[in-house]
Design a protein around this motif. Structure first.
Motif, PDB file in Angstrom:
ATOM      1  N   THR A 105       0.849  -1.197   0.000  1.00 41.78           N
ATOM      2  CA  THR A 105       0.000   0.000   0.000  1.00 41.78           C
ATOM      3  C   THR A 105       0.883   1.246   0.000  1.00 41.78           C
ATOM      4  O   THR A 105       1.858   1.320   0.757  1.00 41.78           O
ATOM      5  CB  THR A 105      -0.907   0.018   1.249  1.00 41.78           C
ATOM      6  OG1 THR A 105      -1.696  -1.168   1.280  1.00 41.78           O
ATOM      7  CG2 THR A 105      -1.838   1.233   1.238  1.00 41.78           C
ATOM      8  N   TYR A 106       0.573   2.180  -0.873  1.00 41.46           N
ATOM      9  CA  TYR A 106       1.278   3.463  -0.885  1.00 41.46           C
ATOM     10  C   TYR A 106       0.244   4.561  -0.712  1.00 41.46           C
ATOM     11  O   TYR A 106      -0.704   4.664  -1.489  1.00 41.46           O
ATOM     12  CB  TYR A 106       2.037   3.641  -2.190  1.00 41.46           C
ATOM     13  CG  TYR A 106       2.779   4.964  -2.274  1.00 41.46           C
ATOM     14  CD1 TYR A 106       3.731   5.311  -1.307  1.00 41.46           C
ATOM     15  CD2 TYR A 106       2.517   5.870  -3.293  1.00 41.46           C
ATOM     16  CE1 TYR A 106       4.402   6.522  -1.366  1.00 41.46           C
ATOM     17  CE2 TYR A 106       3.187   7.082  -3.366  1.00 41.46           C
ATOM     18  CZ  TYR A 106       4.124   7.398  -2.388  1.00 41.46           C
ATOM     19  OH  TYR A 106       4.780   8.612  -2.440  1.00 41.46           O
ATOM     20  N   LYS A 109      -3.549   3.935  -1.381  1.00 43.48           N
ATOM     21  CA  LYS A 109      -3.861   3.026  -2.487  1.00 43.48           C
ATOM     22  C   LYS A 109      -3.191   1.668  -2.285  1.00 43.48           C
ATOM     23  O   LYS A 109      -1.988   1.587  -2.050  1.00 43.48           O
ATOM     24  CB  LYS A 109      -3.398   3.634  -3.809  1.00 43.48           C
ATOM     25  CG  LYS A 109      -3.895   2.863  -5.006  1.00 43.48           C
ATOM     26  CD  LYS A 109      -3.698   3.640  -6.275  1.00 43.48           C
ATOM     27  CE  LYS A 109      -4.291   2.869  -7.451  1.00 43.48           C
ATOM     28  NZ  LYS A 109      -4.110   3.580  -8.709  1.00 43.48           N
ATOM     29  N   PHE A 111      -2.147  -2.027  -3.812  1.00 48.42           N
ATOM     30  CA  PHE A 111      -1.865  -2.677  -5.100  1.00 48.42           C
ATOM     31  C   PHE A 111      -2.003  -4.192  -4.914  1.00 48.42           C
ATOM     32  O   PHE A 111      -1.178  -4.822  -4.267  1.00 48.42           O
ATOM     33  CB  PHE A 111      -0.454  -2.302  -5.577  1.00 48.42           C
ATOM     34  CG  PHE A 111      -0.279  -0.822  -5.771  1.00 48.42           C
ATOM     35  CD1 PHE A 111      -0.634  -0.222  -6.968  1.00 48.42           C
ATOM     36  CD2 PHE A 111       0.206  -0.017  -4.739  1.00 48.42           C
ATOM     37  CE1 PHE A 111      -0.497   1.147  -7.150  1.00 48.42           C
ATOM     38  CE2 PHE A 111       0.350   1.346  -4.912  1.00 48.42           C
ATOM     39  CZ  PHE A 111      -0.002   1.937  -6.112  1.00 48.42           C
ATOM     40  N   THR A 114       0.601  -6.927  -7.179  1.00 49.38           N
ATOM     41  CA  THR A 114       2.062  -6.846  -7.138  1.00 49.38           C
ATOM     42  C   THR A 114       2.651  -8.168  -6.681  1.00 49.38           C
ATOM     43  O   THR A 114       2.210  -8.750  -5.689  1.00 49.38           O
ATOM     44  CB  THR A 114       2.508  -5.728  -6.174  1.00 49.38           C
ATOM     45  OG1 THR A 114       1.883  -4.512  -6.560  1.00 49.38           O
ATOM     46  CG2 THR A 114       4.023  -5.553  -6.208  1.00 49.38           C
ATOM     47  N   ILE A 152       7.076  -0.765 -11.928  1.00 51.30           N
ATOM     48  CA  ILE A 152       6.327  -0.551 -10.686  1.00 51.30           C
ATOM     49  C   ILE A 152       6.613   0.840 -10.131  1.00 51.30           C
ATOM     50  O   ILE A 152       5.716   1.503  -9.583  1.00 51.30           O
ATOM     51  CB  ILE A 152       6.698  -1.644  -9.658  1.00 51.30           C
ATOM     52  CG1 ILE A 152       6.146  -2.992 -10.120  1.00 51.30           C
ATOM     53  CG2 ILE A 152       6.194  -1.312  -8.273  1.00 51.30           C
ATOM     54  CD1 ILE A 152       4.626  -3.051 -10.215  1.00 51.30           C
ATOM     55  N   LYS A 155       4.433   3.140 -11.851  1.00 51.85           N
ATOM     56  CA  LYS A 155       3.040   2.900 -11.478  1.00 51.85           C
ATOM     57  C   LYS A 155       2.725   3.485 -10.093  1.00 51.85           C
ATOM     58  O   LYS A 155       1.668   4.078  -9.881  1.00 51.85           O
ATOM     59  CB  LYS A 155       2.785   1.383 -11.482  1.00 51.85           C
ATOM     60  CG  LYS A 155       1.367   0.985 -11.122  1.00 51.85           C
ATOM     61  CD  LYS A 155       1.220  -0.535 -11.197  1.00 51.85           C
ATOM     62  CE  LYS A 155      -0.171  -0.972 -10.786  1.00 51.85           C
ATOM     63  NZ  LYS A 155      -0.301  -2.445 -10.810  1.00 51.85           N
ATOM     64  N   TYR A 156       3.662   3.309  -9.156  1.00 55.27           N
ATOM     65  CA  TYR A 156       3.406   3.750  -7.786  1.00 55.27           C
ATOM     66  C   TYR A 156       3.636   5.249  -7.604  1.00 55.27           C
ATOM     67  O   TYR A 156       2.867   5.932  -6.935  1.00 55.27           O
ATOM     68  CB  TYR A 156       4.339   3.011  -6.813  1.00 55.27           C
ATOM     69  CG  TYR A 156       4.008   1.555  -6.575  1.00 55.27           C
ATOM     70  CD1 TYR A 156       3.020   0.909  -7.289  1.00 55.27           C
ATOM     71  CD2 TYR A 156       4.695   0.825  -5.611  1.00 55.27           C
ATOM     72  CE1 TYR A 156       2.735  -0.423  -7.089  1.00 55.27           C
ATOM     73  CE2 TYR A 156       4.417  -0.518  -5.380  1.00 55.27           C
ATOM     74  CZ  TYR A 156       3.441  -1.138  -6.129  1.00 55.27           C
ATOM     75  OH  TYR A 156       3.172  -2.456  -5.915  1.00 55.27           O
ATOM     76  N   PRO A 162      11.599   7.358  -6.465  1.00 52.08           N
ATOM     77  CA  PRO A 162      11.081   6.335  -5.541  1.00 52.08           C
ATOM     78  C   PRO A 162      11.963   6.113  -4.312  1.00 52.08           C
ATOM     79  O   PRO A 162      11.453   5.774  -3.251  1.00 52.08           O
ATOM     80  CB  PRO A 162      11.052   5.063  -6.397  1.00 52.08           C
ATOM     81  CG  PRO A 162      11.214   5.519  -7.795  1.00 52.08           C
ATOM     82  CD  PRO A 162      11.995   6.771  -7.744  1.00 52.08           C
ATOM     83  N   LEU A 167       6.445   2.692   2.162  1.00 51.49           N
ATOM     84  CA  LEU A 167       5.238   1.956   1.776  1.00 51.49           C
ATOM     85  C   LEU A 167       4.843   1.013   2.901  1.00 51.49           C
ATOM     86  O   LEU A 167       5.616   0.786   3.839  1.00 51.49           O
ATOM     87  CB  LEU A 167       5.466   1.142   0.504  1.00 51.49           C
ATOM     88  CG  LEU A 167       5.827   1.869  -0.779  1.00 51.49           C
ATOM     89  CD1 LEU A 167       7.335   1.914  -0.927  1.00 51.49           C
ATOM     90  CD2 LEU A 167       5.204   1.169  -1.975  1.00 51.49           C
ATOM     91  N   CYS A 193       8.604  -6.635  -6.982  1.00 54.25           N
ATOM     92  CA  CYS A 193       9.320  -6.018  -5.858  1.00 54.25           C
ATOM     93  C   CYS A 193      10.146  -7.067  -5.127  1.00 54.25           C
ATOM     94  O   CYS A 193       9.762  -8.243  -5.060  1.00 54.25           O
ATOM     95  CB  CYS A 193       8.345  -5.426  -4.840  1.00 54.25           C
ATOM     96  SG  CYS A 193       7.284  -4.154  -5.497  1.00 54.25           S
TER      97      CYS A 193
END
Length: 798
Positions: A105-106, A109, A111, A114, A152, A155-156, A162, A167, A193
């Motif tokens: 989760t970020y 949201k 995911f 993943t 990813i 996307k994130y 990043p 997260l 990941c």
């Protein structure tokens, strides 16, 4: 001189349009098939070669021995590879990868899709996955560190950097320490990941038994383990040494429970094409080296058929050029010059065919990709392949005609007294037999593959997989799974529902101790968790005893159901005798058998049905299965998705039909069927082109004879029969040669399946008849044309 040779070759090409067309089209098809298969094979052989140390990286897989059986699994226990590193100086580094089911989760949201792995900090020392940001040496060292792929990261975080971002991994807080390039498509490892493996130790440090249960438990096979060996280590010898060591290390295990561990050490370059173990790396599809051989052989054979056409037609019409050859010899040309000229013509034909084949490959590569569900592309090596084909095929196809034509005596050539000898005629007939033998082998092979796949898809496997929808529960928990089942049950279009972890994608294998076995005789067994409605939903027959029932409160904690294979494996004489037998399950449940179900296939039909233990264990329930009514499925799916959204909120609706999951087990076979069917058609087409050309030439040579026969009273059917029978005899000989070859090849292939068809004689009869029919239609078109021609015109023809 070269200019003159080219001019003569070009004039000959235009003068004999039909033969030129047949030769060029046949070669273009053969070369196009070769190039397509080369692109496929090159891609298959490229898996994991992007790793700089690919020749030194090996995967360690499990071999679990029991007194009377052994089982092979792709993952190993973490302790296994650690012991190997500690005990053998040949090992430079190790890395272990374990799948995580936790959601990322970020901000707000989550995911759901993943794919996350726990990995040792040595990951980037062994594999060549470049880091775009962060340090490869430090990125996976500290607990709660996370490395994401480039895809990813976008996307994130969009355009934000990043590294340093925080997260959530379910309840854990993790920090991004690196961004790596996306995984190449030709990698057998696939993920989104990586989380540092030290996180596992940190998050479980409060549990005193965790290390013993997970890290030091030989039977806890949940880690995909890789070694980086030092230079020049012989893998087979190393494997033998390791297994001697592990046999000693697990001697205590053998004494206590009757099991011991060995390993198989696989070079990473062998995994994609040669590994067929249980629980292979999730999300990637291993292929089969036999398909590489089959496709390569098929493409090569089609090219050979095309070459045979060229040799046959060039040799047959060589008499037409005897005067030209005689004249060249009279004015001083030697044999070497003539051979060069004819080989040059052959290369020119191949060059034109290659250009045409390139256009065909451009046109059909997307179709080929859709057949085998991949993304093949041109590579630089294609240019070298074309260069090799142009010269090798040009020389191979042109050599015999060149040698033959250059041997003509000049005086006899000029007088037109050159004729084909017996050896020459037998050679040409032999080529026709060779071509049709290949075509008939391909027809028989393709027919039997189609039958085997049809058998697999339509065989009664012991359960009814039709119209059963599987809905993933990832991220919504078992409690909401219960709610979802209740809500779906209200829909009149849903016949029945069940909570389970059953899937055709893989079932866990757990140790059990059945009644009658000594404490030192633990045995591995496939185990699934279900609810009381599973057997009804899947329409599985109960042979003895009863199904789970809510009327029996003890069923959740004490009841087991087994299949017939388990009754046999557990040494219980009959299903009736099995009822009431005790079973101890490794995860702490002791209970009794309440029912025995009929065997059903829960894995590939390449394997016999294995022992299966069925019980209720709600923590494992990861899917809801729903049997649907057959009418208006589109509308039903929309209603089910709406119900899911009501229960699960933002969680994505992921559902597949169980029949599709079952069919996915045979994707490689389906790919082979599609490709082989197409290539068989092309092989027959090219062979028929050659036969058509040869028949045209032969009939033209007998035009005067046909006219005489008609004048003497022969009917059209008599002449067609006369002209066709010589060719059909060759097809019959081809059938006699092809049948045992095809039978042997398919007999070997079918041995891969525990459940398979019988190779009936009718397949050979139909295939042979089909080849005869095709050959007859090919020849008869020209034969009828000659038979209905005006005999006066025929008699005037010299």
């Amino acid at each position: 001189m070269l200019k003159n040779y080219f001019k003569i070759a070009w004039r000959n090409l235009l003068k004999n349009k039909l033969f030129s067309f047949i030769n060029i089209i046949g070669l273009a098809i053969g070369i196009g098939c070769c190039v397509l298969i080369f692109i496929y094979v090159e891609n298959e052989l490229s898996y994991d070669t992007f790793n700089e140390n690919a020749d030194r990286i090996c995967r360690v897989t499990s071999v679990v021995y029991q007194e009377k059986k052994e089982e092979h699994f792709a993952p190993t226990s973490p302790i296994t590879v650690q012991k190997i590193q500690d005990g053998f100086p040949e090992v430079e580094k190790i890395v272990r990868l374990t799948f995580s089911g936790r959601l990322i989760t970020y901000k707000d949201k989550t995911f759901y899709d993943t794919k996350t792995l726990f990995a040792d900090s040595t990951f980037f020392d062994i594999f060549s996955f470049p880091l775009l940001d962060g340090s490869a040496q430090k990125a996976l060292v500290a607990p709660y560190s996370l490395v994401v792929t480039e895809k990813i990261a976008k996307k994130y975080f969009g355009k934000e950097s990043p590294v340093g971002k925080i997260l959530k991994l379910d309840t854990l807080t993790v920090m991004v320490t690196g961004v790596m390039k996306d995984i190449p498509l030709n990698s057998h490892i696939n993920f989104d990941c990586l989380v540092s493996r030290s996180t596992l130790f940190e998050m479980n440090k409060g549990e005193s038994t965790w290390r013993d249960d997970h890290e030091k438990n030989w039977l806890n096979c949940n880690a995909y383990s890789y070694l980086l060996l030092k230079n020049k280590v012989d893998v087979k010898n190393f494997e033998t040494k390791v297994n001697k060591y592990l046999t000693i290390e697990t001697a205590g295990l053998k004494k206590d429970i009757g099991m011991w561990m060995n390993v198989a050490v696989q070079p990473i370059l062998d995994i994609h094409l040669k590994s067929k173990m249980e629980h292979e790396f999730r999300g990637t599809k291993n292929s089969d080296i036999s398909y590489v051989y089959i496709f390569s052989a098929t493409a090569f054979l089609i090219l050979l058929i095309a070459c045979c056409n060229f040799i046959n037609l060039s040799t047959a019409k060589s008499l037409n050029r005897s005067k030209e050859i005689g004249l060249r010899k009279v004015i001083g040309a030697n044999r070497a010059q003539l051979i060069s000229q004819f080989l040059g013509e052959s290369v020119l034909f191949t060059l034109i065919a290659s250009v045409l084949s390139f256009l065909l490959v451009l046109l059909f590569l997307p179709v080929f990709n859709s057949f085998i569900e991949t993304k093949l592309e041109f590579s630089r090596s294609i240019a070298w392949l074309y260069l090799a084909i142009i010269f090798s095929v040009g020389l191979l196809a042109g050599l015999y005609p060149a040698l033959l034509m250059s041997s003509f005596a000049p005086i006899r050539s000029l007088k037109g007294k050159i004729s084909h000898g017996i050896a020459d005629i037998i050679f040409r007939k032999g080529l026709v037999v060779f071509q049709f033998s290949i075509a008939i082998v391909l027809i028989i092979v393709t027919t039997l593959i189609l039958r085997q796949l049809d058998f697999i898809q339509n065989r009664n496997i012991g359960l009814n997989k039709d119209q059963v929808l599987t809905i993933e529960l990832r991220g919504i928990g078992p409690q909401k799974g219960d709610v979802l089942v209740k809500e779906l049950s209200k829909n009149p279009k849903v016949l029945s529902t069940s909570l389970t972890n059953f899937t055709f994608k893989g079932i866990p294998n757990i140790t059990v101790l059945p009644e009658g076995f000594a404490q030192t005789e633990l045995t591995g067994c496939a185990v699934i968790s279900v609810d009381e409605d599973f057997l009804k939903t899947m329409q599985i027959e109960v042979l003895e005893g009863r199904n789970f029932s809510k009327d029996y409160s003890t069923d959740i904690n004490e009841a087991f159901i087994v299949n017939e294979a388990a009754v046999k494996e557990f040494r219980w004489k009959t299903p009736k005798e099995a009822i009431g037998k005790k079973v101890e399950w490794a995860f702490g449940k002791n209970g009794k058998i309440i029912g025995v179900v009929k065997d059903f296939n829960f894995a590939s039909m390449k394997e016999n049905v294995k022992p299966l233990l069925i019980h209720i264990f709600k923590h494992w329930h990861g899917t809801v299965i729903a049997r649907l009514k057959t009418d208006n499925l589109t509308s039903t799916m929309k209603e089910i998705e709406a119900t899911f959204k009501t229960v699960a909120g933002d969680a994505p609706f992921k559902a597949t039909f169980m029949e599709d999951d079952f069919n996915a087990l045979y994707q490689s076979e389906k790919n082979m069927r599609s490709v082989l069917s197409t290539f068989t058609f092309l092989a027959v087409l090219v062979a028929c082109l050659g036969l058509f050309g040869l028949a045209t030439f032969t009939i033209k040579q007998r035009f005067r004879e046909i006219g005489i026969r008609k004048v003497l009273g022969s009917s059209v059917s008599d002449i067609v029969r006369l002209l066709s029978k010589d060719f059909l005899k060759l097809v019959v000989i081809s059938f006699l040669i092809a049948s045992p070859v095809a039978w042997y090849a398919m007999h070997k292939w079918l041995q891969n399946y525990a459940f398979r068809i019988d190779i009936g004689a009718w397949v050979f009869i139909i295939s042979g008849s089909l080849a005869l029919l095709i050959a007859f239609l090919t020849v008869s078109t020209q034969a009828i044309k000659a038979a209905i021609a005006n005999p006066v015109k025929s008699l005037r023809t010299e």
